[in-house]
Design a protein around this motif. Structure first.
Motif, PDB file in Angstrom:
ATOM      1  N   LEU A  14       0.868  -1.162   0.000  1.00 45.80           N
ATOM      2  CA  LEU A  14       0.000   0.000   0.000  1.00 45.80           C
ATOM      3  C   LEU A  14       0.911   1.218   0.000  1.00 45.80           C
ATOM      4  O   LEU A  14       1.617   1.475   0.973  1.00 45.80           O
ATOM      5  N   ALA A  15       0.931   1.969  -1.122  1.00 45.91           N
ATOM      6  CA  ALA A  15       1.764   3.165  -1.233  1.00 45.91           C
ATOM      7  C   ALA A  15       0.890   4.392  -1.052  1.00 45.91           C
ATOM      8  O   ALA A  15      -0.184   4.495  -1.659  1.00 45.91           O
ATOM      9  N   VAL A  16       1.353   5.331  -0.231  1.00 40.99           N
ATOM     10  CA  VAL A  16       0.566   6.504   0.140  1.00 40.99           C
ATOM     11  C   VAL A  16       1.400   7.756  -0.093  1.00 40.99           C
ATOM     12  O   VAL A  16       2.590   7.793   0.228  1.00 40.99           O
ATOM     13  N   SER A  17       0.759   8.785  -0.637  1.00 39.05           N
ATOM     14  CA  SER A  17       1.390  10.096  -0.766  1.00 39.05           C
ATOM     15  C   SER A  17       0.485  11.125  -0.118  1.00 39.05           C
ATOM     16  O   SER A  17      -0.664  11.300  -0.527  1.00 39.05           O
ATOM     17  N   ALA A  18       1.003  11.791   0.910  1.00 42.00           N
ATOM     18  CA  ALA A  18       0.253  12.850   1.600  1.00 42.00           C
ATOM     19  C   ALA A  18       0.826  14.188   1.167  1.00 42.00           C
ATOM     20  O   ALA A  18       1.913  14.581   1.596  1.00 42.00           O
ATOM     21  N   ALA A  19       0.117  14.880   0.276  1.00 38.76           N
ATOM     22  CA  ALA A  19       0.589  16.140  -0.283  1.00 38.76           C
ATOM     23  C   ALA A  19      -0.384  17.258   0.063  1.00 38.76           C
ATOM     24  O   ALA A  19      -1.408  17.037   0.712  1.00 38.76           O
ATOM     25  N   ALA A  20      -0.060  18.459  -0.392  1.00 43.67           N
ATOM     26  CA  ALA A  20      -0.869  19.624  -0.046  1.00 43.67           C
ATOM     27  C   ALA A  20      -2.298  19.512  -0.558  1.00 43.67           C
ATOM     28  O   ALA A  20      -3.226  20.037   0.045  1.00 43.67           O
ATOM     29  N   GLU A  21      -2.466  18.795  -1.684  1.00 46.25           N
ATOM     30  CA  GLU A  21      -3.803  18.695  -2.279  1.00 46.25           C
ATOM     31  C   GLU A  21      -4.627  17.545  -1.717  1.00 46.25           C
ATOM     32  O   GLU A  21      -5.827  17.443  -1.984  1.00 46.25           O
ATOM     33  N   GLY A  22      -4.027  16.648  -0.950  1.00 44.86           N
ATOM     34  CA  GLY A  22      -4.763  15.536  -0.376  1.00 44.86           C
ATOM     35  C   GLY A  22      -3.919  14.280  -0.271  1.00 44.86           C
ATOM     36  O   GLY A  22      -2.699  14.316  -0.467  1.00 44.86           O
ATOM     37  N   VAL A  23      -4.557  13.178   0.046  1.00 47.05           N
ATOM     38  CA  VAL A  23      -3.872  11.892   0.213  1.00 47.05           C
ATOM     39  C   VAL A  23      -4.276  10.957  -0.930  1.00 47.05           C
ATOM     40  O   VAL A  23      -5.464  10.736  -1.179  1.00 47.05           O
ATOM     41  N   THR A  24      -3.260  10.426  -1.612  1.00 49.48           N
ATOM     42  CA  THR A  24      -3.451   9.487  -2.713  1.00 49.48           C
ATOM     43  C   THR A  24      -2.843   8.161  -2.307  1.00 49.48           C
ATOM     44  O   THR A  24      -1.762   8.128  -1.710  1.00 49.48           O
ATOM     45  N   ALA A  25      -3.508   7.058  -2.625  1.00 47.32           N
ATOM     46  CA  ALA A  25      -3.010   5.749  -2.195  1.00 47.32           C
ATOM     47  C   ALA A  25      -3.414   4.674  -3.196  1.00 47.32           C
ATOM     48  O   ALA A  25      -4.442   4.794  -3.877  1.00 47.32           O
ATOM     49  N   ALA A  26      -2.595   3.635  -3.289  1.00 43.64           N
ATOM     50  CA  ALA A  26      -2.909   2.487  -4.144  1.00 43.64           C
ATOM     51  C   ALA A  26      -2.259   1.246  -3.567  1.00 43.64           C
ATOM     52  O   ALA A  26      -1.188   1.318  -2.943  1.00 43.64           O
ATOM     53  N   VAL A  27      -2.898   0.103  -3.784  1.00 43.88           N
ATOM     54  CA  VAL A  27      -2.358  -1.193  -3.394  1.00 43.88           C
ATOM     55  C   VAL A  27      -1.954  -1.938  -4.656  1.00 43.88           C
ATOM     56  O   VAL A  27      -2.768  -2.107  -5.573  1.00 43.88           O
ATOM     57  N   ALA A  64      -5.208  -1.559   5.199  1.00 43.16           N
ATOM     58  CA  ALA A  64      -3.787  -1.418   5.483  1.00 43.16           C
ATOM     59  C   ALA A  64      -3.184  -2.587   6.256  1.00 43.16           C
ATOM     60  O   ALA A  64      -2.050  -2.997   5.968  1.00 43.16           O
ATOM     61  N   PRO A  65      -3.897  -3.201   7.239  1.00 48.66           N
ATOM     62  CA  PRO A  65      -3.259  -4.301   7.977  1.00 48.66           C
ATOM     63  C   PRO A  65      -2.889  -5.506   7.099  1.00 48.66           C
ATOM     64  O   PRO A  65      -2.050  -6.309   7.498  1.00 48.66           O
ATOM     65  N   ALA A  66      -3.498  -5.625   5.919  1.00 51.64           N
ATOM     66  CA  ALA A  66      -3.206  -6.763   5.049  1.00 51.64           C
ATOM     67  C   ALA A  66      -1.988  -6.538   4.161  1.00 51.64           C
ATOM     68  O   ALA A  66      -1.575  -7.447   3.433  1.00 51.64           O
ATOM     69  N   HIS A  67      -1.403  -5.336   4.202  1.00 48.45           N
ATOM     70  CA  HIS A  67      -0.345  -4.994   3.258  1.00 48.45           C
ATOM     71  C   HIS A  67       0.830  -4.327   3.962  1.00 48.45           C
ATOM     72  O   HIS A  67       0.691  -3.741   5.038  1.00 48.45           O
ATOM     73  N   LEU A  68       1.989  -4.385   3.333  1.00 47.18           N
ATOM     74  CA  LEU A  68       3.083  -3.499   3.690  1.00 47.18           C
ATOM     75  C   LEU A  68       2.698  -2.086   3.266  1.00 47.18           C
ATOM     76  O   LEU A  68       2.039  -1.893   2.235  1.00 47.18           O
ATOM     77  N   CYS A  69       3.116  -1.098   4.013  1.00 51.56           N
ATOM     78  CA  CYS A  69       2.753   0.284   3.698  1.00 51.56           C
ATOM     79  C   CYS A  69       4.010   1.127   3.508  1.00 51.56           C
ATOM     80  O   CYS A  69       4.915   1.102   4.343  1.00 51.56           O
ATOM     81  N   SER A  70       4.043   1.891   2.416  1.00 58.66           N
ATOM     82  CA  SER A  70       5.131   2.849   2.191  1.00 58.66           C
ATOM     83  C   SER A  70       4.537   4.237   2.026  1.00 58.66           C
ATOM     84  O   SER A  70       3.422   4.399   1.524  1.00 58.66           O
ATOM     85  N   SER A  71       5.279   5.236   2.471  1.00 59.91           N
ATOM     86  CA  SER A  71       4.890   6.624   2.292  1.00 59.91           C
ATOM     87  C   SER A  71       5.897   7.286   1.364  1.00 59.91           C
ATOM     88  O   SER A  71       7.112   7.120   1.534  1.00 59.91           O
ATOM     89  N   ILE A  72       5.401   8.031   0.385  1.00 59.06           N
ATOM     90  CA  ILE A  72       6.271   8.646  -0.610  1.00 59.06           C
ATOM     91  C   ILE A  72       6.401  10.133  -0.292  1.00 59.06           C
ATOM     92  O   ILE A  72       5.408  10.862  -0.254  1.00 59.06           O
ATOM     93  N   LEU A  73       7.624  10.569  -0.048  1.00 60.58           N
ATOM     94  CA  LEU A  73       7.875  11.976   0.224  1.00 60.58           C
ATOM     95  C   LEU A  73       7.523  12.829  -0.987  1.00 60.58           C
ATOM     96  O   LEU A  73       7.511  12.344  -2.118  1.00 60.58           O
ATOM     97  N   VAL A  74       7.257  14.096  -0.747  1.00 61.95           N
ATOM     98  CA  VAL A  74       6.981  15.024  -1.844  1.00 61.95           C
ATOM     99  C   VAL A  74       8.168  15.966  -1.986  1.00 61.95           C
ATOM    100  O   VAL A  74       8.930  16.186  -1.034  1.00 61.95           O
ATOM    101  N   PRO A  75       8.380  16.520  -3.194  1.00 57.95           N
ATOM    102  CA  PRO A  75       9.488  17.475  -3.371  1.00 57.95           C
ATOM    103  C   PRO A  75       9.420  18.588  -2.331  1.00 57.95           C
ATOM    104  O   PRO A  75       8.358  19.089  -1.982  1.00 57.95           O
TER     105      PRO A  75
END
Length: 313
Positions: A14-27, A64-75
Motif C-alpha cells: 500500500l503506497a501513500v502520498s500525503a501532499a498539499a492537495e490531499g492523500v493518494t493511495a494504491a495497493v 492497510a493491515p493486510a499490506h506493507l505500507c510505504s509513504s512517498i515523500l513530496v518534493p
C-alpha cells in the motif's frame, strides 16, 4: 531502494502520498507471470492539517493491515543528489556519503537521514567515474511523518521518493538491452528519469506543473518549447556521461491531454510514446484508472507500490 525501511512479508504494498492537495493511495501486488495487479486505489482531498485523518481513512478503505505500507515523500521534503562514490566498505558508505553532502545540502549532516542508491558504472569502466545517488531529508521531517502514521494507526514499513517510484514503472517498459527515458508531471512539477536494466541513472526536476501543461492553448507554445529544450539538454548531457547506455525512446506519462505528446513527437530526435498504465498494470479491479487524468494522479503511488519486498507469485 528503501529510504527508510522495516518491511515484513505481507500481501503486496500500500503506497501513500500525503501532499498539499490531499492523500493518494494504491495497493499493488507483483506477480511472477503476469502484470502487477492494482488491487485498490483512493484519493481524498484535504490539507496537511487533515493528513492523519485522511491516512487513517485510506488505511481502512484499502485494508492497510493486510499490506506493507510505504509513504512517498513530496518534493521539498528531501534532496536527491548525484555524488562521487566514496571508496569505503559498504557498512561505512552512508556515513562517508553524508560528509560529501555537507556543502551541498541546506542543513547540517548530523540532522539528516541519508540513504544511498548506486549508479552502475560501465563494464570495465574506470572506478573514478563511479557515482551514487544520495537522498537526504531532515530528521525532523522523517520523525513527523512517522508520527503522522502512528496517529493514523497505519503501520509504516518504508519511506520512498517519487524518483524511485517512477523508476519502478520505467523498468517494466525498457526494451531489452536499452535505456528508457520517462517524463511525468504532477502538481509538484516535471520529473525526467532515465533507467537502464532496472537501475536509475538520471533524475531531473522541471519547475513546470501539471496544471501548466494542461493550461490555456495560447500559453502552450512557449511552455512546450521550454520543456523540449530542457529535455534535449538533459538527454545530450546524459549521452556524454553514459555513452554505454543507448536510450531507446521517451515515454510521456499521462497528462490528460495529447498536446504535449504531439509536440514532443514532432520536435525531439527520440521516438516519443504516450504511456498507458493499462499496458503496465492489471487494472481490472480499478477500471477508473484507465482514465488518463486518473493515471496522472495515481502514477507515483502506483510506482511506489512496485517495491520488490512482499511480492507474491
Amino acid at each position: 531502494m528503501a529510504f527508510w525501511h522495516k518491511a515484513k512479508k505481507k500481501d503486496g504494498w500500500l503506497a501513500v502520498s500525503a501532499a498539499a492537495e490531499g492523500v493518494t493511495a494504491a495497493v499493488v501486488r507483483r506477480r511472477a507471470d503476469a502484470k502487477p495487479a492494482v488491487l485498490a486505489a483512493a484519493f481524498h482531498p484535504g490539507g496537511r492539517a487533515e493528513a492523519a485523518g485522511l491516512i487513517a481513512r485510506v488505511g481502512r478503505e484499502l485494508d492497510a493491515p493486510a499490506h506493507l505500507c510505504s509513504s512517498i515523500l513530496v518534493p521539498g521534503e528531501y534532496q536527491l543528489l548525484a555524488v562521487e562514490a566514496p571508496n569505503v566498505p559498504a557498512d561505512e558508505l552512508k556515513t562517508a556519503v553524508g560528509w560529501r553532502l555537507k556543502d551541498l545540502i541546506d542543513f547540517p549532516v548530523p540532522e539528516a537521514t541519508i540513504d544511498v542508491l548506486d549508479i552502475p558504472v560501465a563494464p570495465n569502466g574506470p572506478a573514478h567515474n563511479h557515482q551514487v545517488f544520495a537522498v537526504a531529508a531532515r530528521n525532523g521531517i522523517i520523525e513527523a511523518l512517522q508520527n503522522l502514521y502512528t496517529e493514523a494507526k497505519v503501520e509504516l514499513g518504508a519511506i520512498d521518493i517519487p524518483e524511485i517510484a517512477q523508476r519502478n514503472i520505467s523498468a517494466l517498459l525498457e526494451p531489452e538491452g536499452r535505456g528508457l527515458a520517462m517524463l511525468a508531471f504532477d502538481a509538484h512539477g516535471g520529473l525526467l528519469t532515465v533507467t537502464f536494466r532496472g537501475e536509475l541513472y538520471l533524475a531531473r526536476r522541471m519547475d513546470i506543473g501539471l496544471a501548466q501543461v494542461e493550461g490555456a492553448p495560447e500559453a502552450r507554445q512557449s511552455l512546450f518549447d521550454r520543456i523540449a529544450l530542457e529535455l534535449q539538454r538533459s538527454l545530450d548531457n546524459f549521452e556524454r556521461q553514459f555513452q554505454y547506455v543507448a536510450v531507446s525512446k521517451l515515454v510521456l506519462a499521462p497528462t490528460g491531454s495529447a498536446s504535449l505528446h504531439d509536440y514532443l513527437s514532432a520536435n525531439l530526435y527520440l521516438p516519443v510514446d504516450l504511456l498507458d498504465l493499462d499496458a503496465v498494470f492489471d487494472l481490472d479491479k480499478v477500471p477508473q484508472l484507465r482514465d488518463a487524468a486518473q493515471q496522472a494522479r495515481f502514477l507515483t503511488v502506483l510506482g511506489g507500490g512496485l517495491r520488490d519486498e512482499g511480492a507474491v507469485a
